[in-house]
Write a protein that holds these residues in place. Sequence first.
Motif, mmCIF file in Angstrom:
data_model
loop_
_atom_site.group_PDB
_atom_site.id
_atom_site.type_symbol
_atom_site.label_atom_id
_atom_site.label_comp_id
_atom_site.label_asym_id
_atom_site.label_seq_id
_atom_site.Cartn_x
_atom_site.Cartn_y
_atom_site.Cartn_z
ATOM 1 N N VAL A 158 0.814 -1.205 0.098
ATOM 2 C CA VAL A 158 -0.138 0.040 0.179
ATOM 3 C C VAL A 158 0.872 1.118 -0.139
ATOM 4 O O VAL A 158 1.783 1.444 0.720
ATOM 5 C CB VAL A 158 -1.144 -0.209 1.113
ATOM 6 C CG1 VAL A 158 -1.914 1.181 1.102
ATOM 7 C CG2 VAL A 158 -1.776 -1.255 1.325
ATOM 8 N N ASP A 217 2.808 2.858 2.833
ATOM 9 C CA ASP A 217 2.143 3.031 4.183
ATOM 10 C C ASP A 217 2.375 1.830 4.800
ATOM 11 O O ASP A 217 1.491 0.913 4.565
ATOM 12 C CB ASP A 217 0.546 3.274 3.685
ATOM 13 C CG ASP A 217 -0.330 3.395 4.787
ATOM 14 O OD1 ASP A 217 -0.142 2.747 5.912
ATOM 15 O OD2 ASP A 217 -1.633 3.689 4.590
ATOM 16 N N SER A 223 -1.092 0.129 6.837
ATOM 17 C CA SER A 223 -2.044 -0.555 5.845
ATOM 18 C C SER A 223 -1.229 -1.746 5.463
ATOM 19 O O SER A 223 -2.090 -2.651 5.205
ATOM 20 C CB SER A 223 -2.526 0.287 4.808
ATOM 21 O OG SER A 223 -3.113 1.456 5.242
ATOM 22 N N THR A 224 0.032 -1.435 5.016
ATOM 23 C CA THR A 224 0.725 -2.943 4.330
ATOM 24 C C THR A 224 0.736 -4.131 5.043
ATOM 25 O O THR A 224 0.193 -5.174 4.850
ATOM 26 C CB THR A 224 1.972 -2.385 3.615
ATOM 27 O OG1 THR A 224 1.815 -1.417 2.786
ATOM 28 C CG2 THR A 224 2.594 -3.650 3.277
ATOM 29 N N SER A 268 -8.603 -3.819 -2.831
ATOM 30 C CA SER A 268 -8.294 -3.715 -1.549
ATOM 31 C C SER A 268 -8.797 -2.439 -0.966
ATOM 32 O O SER A 268 -9.374 -2.143 0.088
ATOM 33 C CB SER A 268 -6.630 -3.620 -1.466
ATOM 34 O OG SER A 268 -6.259 -3.339 0.008
ATOM 35 N N TRP A 269 -8.767 -1.194 -2.036
ATOM 36 C CA TRP A 269 -9.223 0.149 -1.493
ATOM 37 C C TRP A 269 -10.776 -0.229 -1.314
ATOM 38 O O TRP A 269 -11.465 0.469 -0.290
ATOM 39 C CB TRP A 269 -8.900 1.044 -2.492
ATOM 40 C CG TRP A 269 -9.435 2.502 -2.343
ATOM 41 C CD1 TRP A 269 -9.404 3.353 -1.224
ATOM 42 C CD2 TRP A 269 -10.247 3.302 -3.320
ATOM 43 N NE1 TRP A 269 -10.105 4.434 -1.202
ATOM 44 C CE2 TRP A 269 -10.767 4.382 -2.635
ATOM 45 C CE3 TRP A 269 -10.683 3.007 -4.464
ATOM 46 C CZ2 TRP A 269 -11.346 5.402 -3.141
ATOM 47 C CZ3 TRP A 269 -11.754 3.955 -5.155
ATOM 48 C CH2 TRP A 269 -12.163 5.295 -4.538
ATOM 49 N N HIS A 313 -9.428 -1.966 2.932
ATOM 50 C CA HIS A 313 -8.029 -2.320 3.466
ATOM 51 C C HIS A 313 -7.087 -1.302 3.546
ATOM 52 O O HIS A 313 -5.785 -1.443 3.909
ATOM 53 C CB HIS A 313 -7.685 -3.502 2.860
ATOM 54 C CG HIS A 313 -8.353 -5.021 3.025
ATOM 55 N ND1 HIS A 313 -8.676 -5.484 4.080
ATOM 56 C CD2 HIS A 313 -8.941 -5.831 1.980
ATOM 57 C CE1 HIS A 313 -9.443 -6.576 4.128
ATOM 58 N NE2 HIS A 313 -9.615 -6.721 2.824
ATOM 59 N N GLN A 314 -7.356 -0.481 2.828
ATOM 60 C CA GLN A 314 -6.433 0.827 2.703
ATOM 61 C C GLN A 314 -7.097 2.271 2.473
ATOM 62 O O GLN A 314 -8.267 2.069 1.902
ATOM 63 C CB GLN A 314 -5.364 0.566 1.444
ATOM 64 C CG GLN A 314 -5.956 0.442 0.069
ATOM 65 C CD GLN A 314 -4.932 -0.090 -0.887
ATOM 66 O OE1 GLN A 314 -4.482 -1.344 -0.829
ATOM 67 N NE2 GLN A 314 -4.679 0.671 -1.815
#
Length: 394
Positions: A52, A68, A71-72, A336-337, A341-342
């Motif tokens: 991320v 990031d 988040s990662t 993911s967004w 998740h991020q």
Amino acid sequence: MTAIDATTTLGTLTVPRADGGLEMVRLREPRVWEEHPGAFHSRVAFAAAHVVADPLGENVPGAPAVVDWDSTLAFRRHLFRHGFGVAEAMDTAQRNMGLDWPAVQELVRRSAAEARAHGARIASGAGTDHVATARGVDEVRDAYAEQVEFVEGTGSQVILMASRQLAAVASSADDYLDVYGDLLDQVSSPVILHWLGEAFDPHLAGYWGSTDVATATETFLSLVRSHADRVDGVKVSLLDADHERQVRAALPPGVRLYTGDDFHYPELIRGDGERHSDALLGAFAAVAPAASAALAALDRGDLATYDEEMAPTLSLSRHVFEAPTYHYKTGIAFLSWLCGHQPGFTMVGGLQSARSVVHLGRLLALANDARLLPDPELAARRWRLWLTAAGVET
């Protein structure tokens, strides 16, 4: 933009089509997916995870990666909770496409620590990408050795990645056998060998010394046979199910075939009753809850449920990995967004621009079909923002 049905809090979203028209997608109720914090016992399963990007970082093409980290690493914990090991710092994480060597080192260190804390498995890519242009085979060998030493030092298993630099300087199959043979003689524990096809990276055409797949395969297999005690398994990413079955049947006893076929993985993991593939897939980063449910069913010997759970993930995966396949990472980050998740849809190297609004709209529709949107209202809000920023009026 959203038409609300009177009987539900969900609604319909407008998704642009390739023909210029619009499609109405009715949001489905989210499914509560059961977590699976332990590893699966019938198959070894790695998910190749993305990174991320820091939305405030200077993540433009050619700039050093700014990650990031919160988040990662949270995304890796999400994969651990669904039973997956993490394949770290692979092409899914944008190796050779924005993720530079200093960021790779930090990523592997942090992820290896997370894996230890959660009792999860981790394997990390070791390659030669910190050397921009190698002057010869010896320099490639030294570059590989440096990365292998680093990965082993973190406690992670090593994945020997395919090398653009080796592909550029090797003059014959013997150069590949010499470099890989030396590395395998030096590793402290068995590694995973990764054969990445040119659909994923055009710089790797003719890997193993030949553009003829059968000839290259024999070179690859000869390496594995001569170092079988140093090879945990091989990951083959040629998107050819028949070829994978042939390689699988020719491997020495005890050497696994980790499928990298994002187009045919359900049938390859299921197997034919005699042989099966294990998994190391970027697709599993996008469909982790559903793939986890399928693998849990396989552990129970419930093939019907395995097939049922895997089926909707395949159309989504084939869309994510459609040509040009090497831009699949954009779809994984976008999903993911959408799933929360991020915080943003930003990628290192500016790679968020690599897929069209139409492609991403289709991805949203397929994720909705598979009930992989944990918060459909959040996904809807983010989709509306994305369409507005892209200049799409509905």
